[in-house]
Design an enzyme around this catalytic site. Structure first.
Site, PDB file in Angstrom:
ATOM      1  N   HIS A 208      -0.577  13.374   1.920  1.00 14.49           N
ATOM      2  CA  HIS A 208      -1.391  12.234   2.343  1.00 14.49           C
ATOM      3  C   HIS A 208      -2.836  12.620   2.660  1.00 14.49           C
ATOM      4  O   HIS A 208      -3.756  11.844   2.458  1.00 14.49           O
ATOM      5  CB  HIS A 208      -0.748  11.539   3.547  1.00 14.49           C
ATOM      6  N   ASP A 209      -3.042  13.842   3.154  1.00 13.88           N
ATOM      7  CA  ASP A 209      -4.395  14.279   3.531  1.00 13.88           C
ATOM      8  C   ASP A 209      -4.989  15.286   2.556  1.00 13.88           C
ATOM      9  O   ASP A 209      -5.940  15.999   2.910  1.00 13.88           O
ATOM     10  CB  ASP A 209      -4.374  14.895   4.936  1.00 13.88           C
ATOM     11  N   LYS A 212      -8.719  15.923   2.108  1.00 14.70           N
ATOM     12  CA  LYS A 212      -9.545  16.664   3.076  1.00 14.70           C
ATOM     13  C   LYS A 212     -10.043  17.991   2.508  1.00 14.70           C
ATOM     14  O   LYS A 212     -10.943  18.612   3.084  1.00 14.70           O
ATOM     15  CB  LYS A 212      -8.757  16.900   4.367  1.00 14.70           C
ATOM     16  N   HIS A 237     -11.782  10.944   2.542  1.00 11.57           N
ATOM     17  CA  HIS A 237     -10.665  11.795   2.112  1.00 11.57           C
ATOM     18  C   HIS A 237      -9.557  10.976   1.453  1.00 11.57           C
ATOM     19  O   HIS A 237      -8.797  11.498   0.633  1.00 11.57           O
ATOM     20  CB  HIS A 237     -10.113  12.612   3.288  1.00 11.57           C
ATOM     21  N   HIS A 263      -2.856   5.358   3.275  1.00 18.62           N
ATOM     22  CA  HIS A 263      -2.193   5.644   4.550  1.00 18.62           C
ATOM     23  C   HIS A 263      -3.054   5.309   5.776  1.00 18.62           C
ATOM     24  O   HIS A 263      -2.562   5.339   6.902  1.00 18.62           O
ATOM     25  CB  HIS A 263      -1.700   7.099   4.606  1.00 18.62           C
ATOM     26  N   HIS A 264      -4.334   4.964   5.560  1.00 20.66           N
ATOM     27  CA  HIS A 264      -5.179   4.500   6.671  1.00 20.66           C
ATOM     28  C   HIS A 264      -5.470   3.002   6.577  1.00 20.66           C
ATOM     29  O   HIS A 264      -6.318   2.497   7.309  1.00 20.66           O
ATOM     30  CB  HIS A 264      -6.489   5.292   6.725  1.00 20.66           C
ATOM     31  N   ASP A 292       2.256   9.540  10.695  1.00 20.43           N
ATOM     32  CA  ASP A 292       0.963  10.190  10.909  1.00 20.43           C
ATOM     33  C   ASP A 292       0.445   9.910  12.320  1.00 20.43           C
ATOM     34  O   ASP A 292       0.011  10.812  13.038  1.00 20.43           O
ATOM     35  CB  ASP A 292      -0.023   9.686   9.858  1.00 20.43           C
TER      36      ASP A 292
END
Length: 349
Positions: A208-209, A212, A237, A263-264, A292
């Site tokens: 998911h990240d 970054k 990201h 996811h955000h 998260d």
């Protein structure tokens, strides 16, 4: 199996016809022969005995040959029980209907001994070819399955190595990645997703990240709260991660692309990058978002201490329906002890 050992079933309500056919078959060394005078018994016989060939009369009481053939088709692939239709009627329409039902050949009454045997031999050879082809297809499918499994294992190894690159930059990110995978899989299972989907989410949520990687160390490793400008850059990201993962045919990577991007996103539509809301956000991302947030609240950060369990639960209740899917959040809270145990197991290992 030798063709002379093939199981042959004769279906005809006229006993003299069945006896004549049996004598013809026996004269050419066929020995495994059964007879049915009542067509209503054919389906039960086929289920119990699986004949190689059926010699099926067309005109019979109770059920004609067409009706019997329709029943046979409903329980078995006609390719693996060859059926030859027997009839004194030679109408073209009957032959067309018979072929459409899967009949492979026709024998006319009165019988010609040589013709009967030639047609039976041809039908049994055809069955043998179908069986050989099926065996080869099964072998090929087995090989494909093995190679697919190896390919999937290679994909998982590449994913793990990709995640390791994130851990080299920030050890906290690496531990976070491991926890998110286990949390997300468990929540997916609790939500009723099937095993394959839950396993896909397990692998995909860990990425998911991944975006970054494209965020500078000055922002990513900053030990204090980010400025608005820095936060805008950090939010990128999601887009960067989706771009990294885009274009793959892998089920896992396609799922990971959605999660990286969404996811955000927030349940009420105030999230980023696209401001989508509610169930328009894919369930994989909604599951990952809850996991998260939970992990972030439970974890120490340079700008905050870890929260106690009661405070975490209260916060989840506060933001459900705003940031997080309310039903999935309630499900998470209902099983909070299980997620705590997962967290402990990961920390021990």
């Amino acid at each position: 199996m030798n063709s002379y050992d093939s199981k042959i079933l004769i279906v005809d309500d006229q006993e003299p016809n069945t006896k004549l056919l049996k004598r013809i078959l026996q004269s050419f060394k066929y020995t495994n022969i059964d007879i049915l005078l009542d067509p209503r018994s054919v389906l039960g016989y086929c289920q119990a005995n699986a004949p190689d060939l059926i010699l099926l009369d067309l005109k019979m009481p109770f059920m004609d040959g067409f009706e019997v053939m329709e029943g046979i088709k409903s329980i078995v692939d006609p390719l693996f029980i060859q059926v030859i239709m027997i009839s004194a009627q030679d109408e073209h329409s009957n032959k067309l209907r018979a072929l459409d039902l899967g009949i492979v050949d026709f024998i006319s009454k009165p019988f010609d001994n040589i013709e009967v045997i030639l047609r039976i031999n041809k039908a049994l050879e055809l069955k043998s070819l179908h069986e050989e082809l099926k065996a080869k297809n099964d072998t090929l499918q087995c090989e494909v399955n093995v190679k697919s499994q190896l390919l999937e294992e290679m994909q998982m190894e590449l994913i793990d190595r990709l995640m390791l690159s994130a851990e080299f930059r920030d050890a906290r990110t690496g531990h976070h990645i491991a926890r998110i995978g286990f949390f997300a899989r468990h929540l997916a299972e609790l939500a009723g997703l099937d095993e394959r989907k839950s396993e896909t989410i397990y692998h995909a949520s860990k990425m998911h990240d991944i975006g970054k990687i494209g965020i500078s160390d000055e922002i990513l490793l900053k030990d204090s709260k980010l400025t608005d400008e820095e936060m805008d850059k950090m939010r990128l990201h999601t887009v960067k991660g989706a771009k990294i993962l885009s274009g793959s045919q892998s089920e896992i990577l396609k799922c990971a692309e959605k999660i990286a991007l969404n996811h955000h996103e927030h349940w009420d539509g105030t999230g980023y990058p696209n401001g989508i809301k509610g169930e328009s956000i894919d369930i994989e991302s909604r599951i990952t978002s809850i996991c998260d947030v939970f992990d972030a609240l439970c974890s120490e950060r340079p700008y905050k201490p870890s929260w106690g369990l009661e405070a975490v639960i209260e916060e989840l209740k506060t933001i459900k329906g705003i940031y997080l899917d309310p039903k999935l959040t309630d499900l998470f809270i209902e099983h909070i002890d299980e997620f705590i145990e997962i967290k402990k197991d990961i920390e021990v290992n």
